[in-house]
Motif scaffolding. Structure first.
Motif, short mmCIF file in Angstrom:
data_model
loop_
_atom_site.label_atom_id
_atom_site.label_comp_id
_atom_site.label_asym_id
_atom_site.label_seq_id
_atom_site.Cartn_x
_atom_site.Cartn_y
_atom_site.Cartn_z
N LEU A 30 -3.38 9.63 4.99
CA LEU A 30 -3.03 9.53 3.58
C LEU A 30 -3.28 10.92 2.97
O LEU A 30 -4.41 11.41 3.01
N VAL A 39 1.42 9.87 5.01
CA VAL A 39 2.00 9.24 3.82
C VAL A 39 1.48 10.03 2.62
O VAL A 39 0.27 10.13 2.40
N VAL A 72 0.93 10.59 -1.23
CA VAL A 72 0.80 9.83 -2.47
C VAL A 72 0.59 10.80 -3.63
O VAL A 72 -0.44 11.47 -3.69
N THR A 100 5.49 8.31 -1.34
CA THR A 100 5.44 7.07 -2.12
C THR A 100 5.81 7.33 -3.58
O THR A 100 5.95 8.47 -4.02
N TYR A 149 -0.19 3.65 0.04
CA TYR A 149 -0.25 4.00 1.47
C TYR A 149 0.02 2.78 2.34
O TYR A 149 0.88 2.81 3.24
#
Length: 307
Positions: free
Chosen positions: A39, A120, A122, A150, A290
């Protein structure tokens, strides 16, 4: 030595607790799968010690909700030394994943070559900001790393809760809507200050409706980055009967110059609450973005107690 029925020596031994059968049993705690993507929190604004401390607290909350989570911080305007850029953080995550695979294979382990996203990403934004999101997308593209990007964190009921808490901390709202005591300095009209243009104002307005339901006072959103918008909304609220106004930043913090916020509040003649900052909901929402991107159930969906 002990037996399945108890200790042979007479000394107490803690025996495993049997799982409760049925649909009401407590779920197993959720942990990050081995080899799961990192993340990466994309932090906007000019990097500073304050923004780093805030980001570190956000990822700490996410890690506490999902043990084993590989959470990292990348700055949109980072310098790759004290404040690593988003691009370099993604590159580093990819290099580390490749190195782990090669080490395992060299050790004779039967492992398959890693695939899927390395990370991922964010964005640390409460609402949409097209200019900042373009920066995030460009950094991901420049890294040439497979990464999922995201949506921003809001709108969401947890952000309405966070706004309520920040207002109550400033003495501008009662702390608990269930306790019907009054606060002498409580605002009777709230301006939600956002950045990112009209799209951001509309998104803030959705959370504003949830906040209005909590406080039973009118809430209107306005753009900090649009000249005169805060003052115009303040005049509209006053014309409808509100006299004691408060400015509630629908912002996490790093994405805006605090001087701009103070100037807007002074011009509109209203008190100001603090930005959302590292309120626990921010870390939980980042983690939810996530897990959703990876098709995982969040700790809240698994029934893990909220801390």
């Amino acid at each position: 030595m002990s037996s399945p029925t108890g200790p042979a020596s007479g000394l107490p031994v803690r025996m495993p607790r049997p799982r409760q059968p049925g649909r009401h049993r407590r779920p197993e705690p959720l942990v990050a799968p081995e080899g799961a993507p990192a993340l990466v929190l994309a932090v906007p604004g000019v990097p500073s010690a304050a923004s780093r401390g805030l980001a570190e607290e956000v990822v700490s909350i996410a890690r506490s909700e999902l043990p084993g989570l590989d959470a990292r911080i990348g700055y949109l305007d980072g310098d790759d030394a004290e404040f690593p850029s988003l691009r370099s953080v993604l590159t580093g995550a990819a290099e580390e994943r490749t190195a782990r695979f090669e080490q395992a294979r060299a050790a004779g382990a039967d492992v398959k070559e890693p695939d899927g996203p390395v990370a991922v990403v964010v964005p640390l934004l409460a609402g949409p900001d097209s200019a900042l999101l373009r920066q995030v997308r460009q950094a991901v593209m420049d890294s040439r790393i497979a990464a999922e990007l995201t949506d921003v964190l809001g709108p969401h009921p947890l952000l309405a809760e966070a706004l309520h808490v920040r207002l109550s901390e400033a003495g501008l709202a009662r702390a608990d809507r269930a306790r019907l005591f009054t606060v002498a300095t409580a605002a009777d009209g709230i301006i939600l200050a956002s950045v990112g243009g009209e799209e951001a104002v509309q998104a803030a307005g959705i959370t504003g409706m949830l906040l209005a339901a909590r406080l039973a006072v009118p809430v209107m959103a306005a753009a900090l980055d649009q000249e005169g918008a805060i003052t115009s909304v303040a005049a509209e609220l006053r014309s409808s009967g509100s006299q004691q106004l408060a400015l509630a930043p629908y912002l996490i913090g790093p994405e805006i110059d605090s001087a701009l916020l103070a100037a807007a509040a002074e011009e509109a003649g209203c008190a100001t609450a603090e930005a959302l900052g590292a309120y626990p909901a921010i870390g939980k929402l980042a983690l939810a973005k996530y897990t959703t991107a990876l098709g995982m159930a969040s700790p809240q969906q698994q029934g893990t107690p909220v801390r």
